[in-house]
Scaffold this motif. Structure first.
Motif, PDB file in Angstrom:
ATOM      1  N   UNK A  16       0.833  -1.201   0.000  1.00 49.32           N
ATOM      2  CA  UNK A  16       0.000   0.000   0.000  1.00 49.32           C
ATOM      3  C   UNK A  16       0.871   1.255   0.000  1.00 49.32           C
ATOM      4  N   UNK A  17       2.014   1.192   0.704  1.00 50.13           N
ATOM      5  CA  UNK A  17       2.919   2.333   0.687  1.00 50.13           C
ATOM      6  C   UNK A  17       3.457   2.567  -0.722  1.00 50.13           C
ATOM      7  N   UNK A  18       3.615   1.490  -1.491  1.00 53.34           N
ATOM      8  CA  UNK A  18       4.083   1.620  -2.870  1.00 53.34           C
ATOM      9  C   UNK A  18       3.110   2.450  -3.710  1.00 53.34           C
ATOM     10  N   UNK A  19       1.814   2.329  -3.414  1.00 48.32           N
ATOM     11  CA  UNK A  19       0.805   3.101  -4.149  1.00 48.32           C
ATOM     12  C   UNK A  19       1.085   4.585  -3.994  1.00 48.32           C
ATOM     13  N   UNK A  20       1.357   5.016  -2.743  1.00 50.22           N
ATOM     14  CA  UNK A  20       1.613   6.431  -2.487  1.00 50.22           C
ATOM     15  C   UNK A  20       2.961   6.867  -3.064  1.00 50.22           C
ATOM     16  N   UNK A  21       3.999   6.031  -2.858  1.00 51.26           N
ATOM     17  CA  UNK A  21       5.331   6.418  -3.311  1.00 51.26           C
ATOM     18  C   UNK A  21       5.432   6.488  -4.829  1.00 51.26           C
ATOM     19  N   UNK A  22       4.776   5.545  -5.504  1.00 51.71           N
ATOM     20  CA  UNK A  22       4.865   5.492  -6.969  1.00 51.71           C
ATOM     21  C   UNK A  22       4.078   6.621  -7.629  1.00 51.71           C
ATOM     22  N   UNK A  23       2.946   6.994  -7.026  1.00 56.63           N
ATOM     23  CA  UNK A  23       2.085   8.020  -7.632  1.00 56.63           C
ATOM     24  C   UNK A  23       2.399   9.426  -7.150  1.00 56.63           C
ATOM     25  N   UNK A  24       2.879   9.523  -5.871  1.00 54.19           N
ATOM     26  CA  UNK A  24       3.118  10.820  -5.222  1.00 54.19           C
ATOM     27  C   UNK A  24       1.866  11.681  -5.317  1.00 54.19           C
ATOM     28  N   UNK A  25       0.721  11.037  -5.094  1.00 54.28           N
ATOM     29  CA  UNK A  25      -0.564  11.717  -5.238  1.00 54.28           C
ATOM     30  C   UNK A  25      -1.339  11.651  -3.919  1.00 54.28           C
ATOM     31  N   UNK A  26      -2.470  12.348  -3.889  1.00 57.41           N
ATOM     32  CA  UNK A  26      -3.368  12.359  -2.735  1.00 57.41           C
ATOM     33  C   UNK A  26      -4.616  11.577  -3.101  1.00 57.41           C
ATOM     34  N   UNK A  27      -5.086  10.722  -2.190  1.00 59.35           N
ATOM     35  CA  UNK A  27      -6.214   9.844  -2.479  1.00 59.35           C
ATOM     36  C   UNK A  27      -7.293   9.933  -1.405  1.00 59.35           C
ATOM     37  N   UNK A  28      -8.507   9.584  -1.836  1.00 62.47           N
ATOM     38  CA  UNK A  28      -9.583   9.341  -0.884  1.00 62.47           C
ATOM     39  C   UNK A  28      -9.643   7.830  -0.654  1.00 62.47           C
ATOM     40  N   UNK A  29     -10.346   7.417   0.390  1.00 65.07           N
ATOM     41  CA  UNK A  29     -10.432   5.993   0.712  1.00 65.07           C
ATOM     42  C   UNK A  29     -10.984   5.198  -0.468  1.00 65.07           C
TER      43      UNK A  29
END
Length: 205
Positions: A16-29
């Motif tokens: 799940x951390x890879x999702x944030x690191x790879x995209x460098x984006x902000x997400x909703x649940x």
């Protein structure tokens, strides 16, 4: 064919951390609930709990804007957080080691004459508690070392060496079995029973 095991909690957190690191984006649940199962193989029913565990550990930031929660995490913050955690655990581990050594010396001293005193019993109890703390701290350190590329590479090399060693010993076992069959005319089941060899003994995949 062996059934594939599900991902452990740490594997889910890492992916799940890879999702944030790879995209460098902000997400909703709702965004994470769509992305995580599709791209990282995280079971849909566990996405919310995994994300919350990362928020609780300050690895993922969360901010409520209006009626919606937004989540994000950047590699730089995670790296600093891991370094701080490692430093803290290493400090605690060192302190525990020093305290353990001090207690061991004290325990050895109380053994003189073999008297069972209240002080000795108290020190032994504290020593056992510190041993448990040390084991826990070492486990925590190992968990964070999984993020270190050098450690991962070392583990891979060790696995190759270990697998080669296992194969050599497997060869040796089969050679002994073959020699025994020819020498004494024993069947496989009798040899396995005599030497305690499991029925499913074979080479590693």
């Amino acid at each position: 064919m062996a059934k594939r095991k599900g991902l452990s909690l740490e594997e889910k957190r890492s992916r799940m951390m890879e999702i944030f690191f790879e995209s460098k984006d902000v997400f909703q649940l709702k965004d994470i609930e769509k992305i995580a199962p599709k791209t990282k193989g995280i079971a849909p029913m566990t996405v919310k709990d995994v994300l919350q565990s990362l928020v609780d550990d300050n690895m993922v930031d969360c901010e409520k804007v209006g009626t919606s929660n937004y989540f994000w995490a950047f590699p730089s913050k995670a790296l600093h957080a891991r370094k701080r955690k490692l430093e803290e655990l290493q400090k605690q581990s060192t302190q525990a080691k020093q305290r353990k050594e001090s207690l061991q010396k004290a325990v050895e001293k109380t053994k003189e004459g073999r008297q069972d005193t209240k002080e000795r019993a108290s020190l032994l109890k504290e020593l056992e508690a510190l041993r448990k703390d040390k084991t826990h701290l070492l486990a925590e350190l190992d968990k964070y070392k999984e993020c270190d590329p050098e450690v991962v590479e070392e583990i891979r090399k060790s696995n190759v060496v270990a697998k080669a060693a296992v194969s050599r010993w497997t060869d040796n076992v089969f050679s002994i079995k073959s020699w025994t069959k020819k020498k004494f005319a024993f069947d496989d089941s009798r040899i396995d029973k005599a030497f305690g060899i499991p029925e499913d003994f074979d080479y590693m995949d």
